[in-house]
Scaffold this motif. Structure first.
Motif, PDB file in Angstrom:
ATOM      1  N   TRP A 203       0.822  -1.205   0.000  1.00  0.00           N
ATOM      2  CA  TRP A 203       0.000   0.000   0.000  1.00  0.00           C
ATOM      3  C   TRP A 203       0.859   1.260   0.000  1.00  0.00           C
ATOM      4  O   TRP A 203       0.443   2.296  -0.514  1.00  0.00           O
ATOM      5  N   VAL A 204       2.102   1.140   0.573  1.00  0.00           N
ATOM      6  CA  VAL A 204       2.998   2.299   0.539  1.00  0.00           C
ATOM      7  C   VAL A 204       3.461   2.557  -0.889  1.00  0.00           C
ATOM      8  O   VAL A 204       3.480   3.707  -1.351  1.00  0.00           O
ATOM      9  N   MET A 205       3.821   1.497  -1.593  1.00  0.00           N
ATOM     10  CA  MET A 205       4.228   1.655  -2.983  1.00  0.00           C
ATOM     11  C   MET A 205       3.084   2.206  -3.830  1.00  0.00           C
ATOM     12  O   MET A 205       3.288   3.083  -4.688  1.00  0.00           O
ATOM     13  N   GLN A 206       1.868   1.725  -3.561  1.00  0.00           N
ATOM     14  CA  GLN A 206       0.706   2.227  -4.308  1.00  0.00           C
ATOM     15  C   GLN A 206       0.463   3.707  -4.001  1.00  0.00           C
ATOM     16  O   GLN A 206       0.142   4.498  -4.899  1.00  0.00           O
ATOM     17  N   LEU A 207       0.617   4.074  -2.724  1.00  0.00           N
ATOM     18  CA  LEU A 207       0.409   5.473  -2.346  1.00  0.00           C
ATOM     19  C   LEU A 207       1.446   6.373  -3.003  1.00  0.00           C
ATOM     20  O   LEU A 207       1.106   7.452  -3.523  1.00  0.00           O
TER      21      LEU A 207
ATOM     22  N   THR B  16      -6.112   6.604 -13.665  1.00  0.00           N
ATOM     23  CA  THR B  16      -4.829   5.902 -13.530  1.00  0.00           C
ATOM     24  C   THR B  16      -4.614   5.416 -12.107  1.00  0.00           C
ATOM     25  O   THR B  16      -4.148   4.296 -11.870  1.00  0.00           O
ATOM     26  N   VAL B  17      -4.964   6.264 -11.124  1.00  0.00           N
ATOM     27  CA  VAL B  17      -4.823   5.859  -9.727  1.00  0.00           C
ATOM     28  C   VAL B  17      -5.746   4.679  -9.414  1.00  0.00           C
ATOM     29  O   VAL B  17      -5.370   3.755  -8.671  1.00  0.00           O
ATOM     30  N   MET B  18      -6.939   4.690  -9.988  1.00  0.00           N
ATOM     31  CA  MET B  18      -7.848   3.565  -9.773  1.00  0.00           C
ATOM     32  C   MET B  18      -7.254   2.276 -10.322  1.00  0.00           C
ATOM     33  O   MET B  18      -7.368   1.201  -9.693  1.00  0.00           O
ATOM     34  N   ASN B  19      -6.592   2.352 -11.468  1.00  0.00           N
ATOM     35  CA  ASN B  19      -5.947   1.153 -12.020  1.00  0.00           C
ATOM     36  C   ASN B  19      -4.799   0.691 -11.141  1.00  0.00           C
ATOM     37  O   ASN B  19      -4.537  -0.517 -11.027  1.00  0.00           O
ATOM     38  N   ILE B  20      -4.104   1.646 -10.518  1.00  0.00           N
ATOM     39  CA  ILE B  20      -3.013   1.269  -9.621  1.00  0.00           C
ATOM     40  C   ILE B  20      -3.540   0.449  -8.454  1.00  0.00           C
ATOM     41  O   ILE B  20      -2.907  -0.537  -8.019  1.00  0.00           O
TER      42      ILE B  20
END
Length: 334
Positions: free
Chosen positions: A35-39, A92-96
């Protein structure tokens, strides 16, 4: 490797360490949650979107302004560019995070309820904003007045949801477009900033009326901000004198009402213009055979008014004068 985490080592990754990255000093493994990498990735995407939106606005701003030639449409187009860039960034964030549009779609019933209860006023204001931008009743920088509130100010900004007005009292007035389309809006500076005003002066019946009209017109011509003369000014199919003109408006109870019609060059200081004219007229009429009328009443008595007899005596012949009320009461009882 633990699920939902990433291990970092100084050594070269082995097949069992697939998906790991390099070290943080080579001493101890460091666990980085997914979740840190995603953030971090999402923040990076939003930052890039912000920079791209600013770059597009800077590159396209002048061309859009030259294309529309209206500040309100220009600002709306630039806002649309920013919103479009950030919508792409949001997708794009939703796809992440592994989300798809179908995953967050609501049912038709719930979506209709949300639109009807929550989003209906917003949608109505946006639609009204589109009509305002298309109809052009006023533009950014115009001086307008809300007739029902008697508030006057300058249009500071027009968005799809609201109109911001900078009032003459140095305050901001934000009105939703859905409400402002239902009101009477007076635009003082739409095309021609000149405005025709009227001002009344009441003079006595004993005054020289023709001299009063001449002096009032001359006083108005000497004031700053007033059109002194020139060709007639056209309004629609009618033409009106450009110079100040005093008309006999009414034979009132206390005098003759003279109405001065004149043109002010700008509508921004109407009270100041009226005060200048009042002062100039007062000075012009000071030594003339003209007197400003004021409400007054005269009482006349004649033979038809009736009469009332009033008599006053220094000494009364009544022997009871000087007696107190108690003594008079005892005398009656006796």
């Amino acid at each position: 490797m633990r699920a939902g985490s990433v291990w970092l080592f100084q050594t070269t990754p082995t097949p069992t360490q697939a998906g790991t990255t390099t070290d943080l000093g080579g001493l101890l493994p460091v666990q980085i949650p997914v979740w840190v990498m995603q953030l971090l990735t999402a923040l990076f995407v939003l930052t890039v979107a912000f920079l791209i939106s600013r770059l597009l606005v800077r590159l396209l701003g002048r061309r859009i302004a030259q294309r529309f030639r209206r500040p309100s449409l220009t600002r709306t187009a630039l806002r649309s560019i920013r919103v479009g860039v950030f919508i792409l960034a949001l997708l794009t964030v939703m796809n992440i995070y592994g989300l798809e549009l179908g995953d967050i779609a609501l049912s038709v019933t719930v979506f209709s309820a949300v639109i009807g209860v929550i989003l209906a006023p917003i949608v109505g204001s946006i639609i009204s904003g589109m009509f305002l931008l298309a109809d052009q009743p006023y533009e950014i920088g115009d001086m307008i007045e809300l007739a029902d509130r008697n508030q006057r100010g300058f249009v500071e900004d027009i968005t799809l949801r609201h109109t911001k007005i900078f009032t003459m009292d140095n305050t901001f007035l934000v009105i939703p477009n859905g409400e402002i389309r239902q009101r009477d809006v007076i635009n003082y500076s739409a095309e021609d900033p000149r405005i025709r005003l009227s001002q009344g002066f009441l003079v006595t019946y004993e005054s020289d009326i023709q001299q009063a009209r001449t002096l009032i017109e001359r006083a108005a011509q000497s004031c700053e901000g007033i059109i002194e003369g020139g060709p007639d000014i056209r309004i629609g199919a009618a033409r009106y004198p450009a110079s100040p003109t005093a008309y006999i408006d009414d034979f009132a109870d206390h005098g003759v009402l003279l109405t001065l019609r004149y043109w002010a060059m700008e509508p921004y200081k109407l009270l100041t213009v009226r005060s200048r004219i009042q002062t100039a007229v007062w000075d012009e009429l000071e030594d003339a055979d003209v007197e400003i009328a004021y409400p007054h009443s005269h009482l006349y008595f004649d033979e038809t008014s009736g009469e009332m007899q009033v008599s006053m005596a220094e000494e009364s012949a009544d022997p009871r004068d000087g007696q107190t009320l108690d003594e008079l009461d005892e005398e009656r009882e006796g």
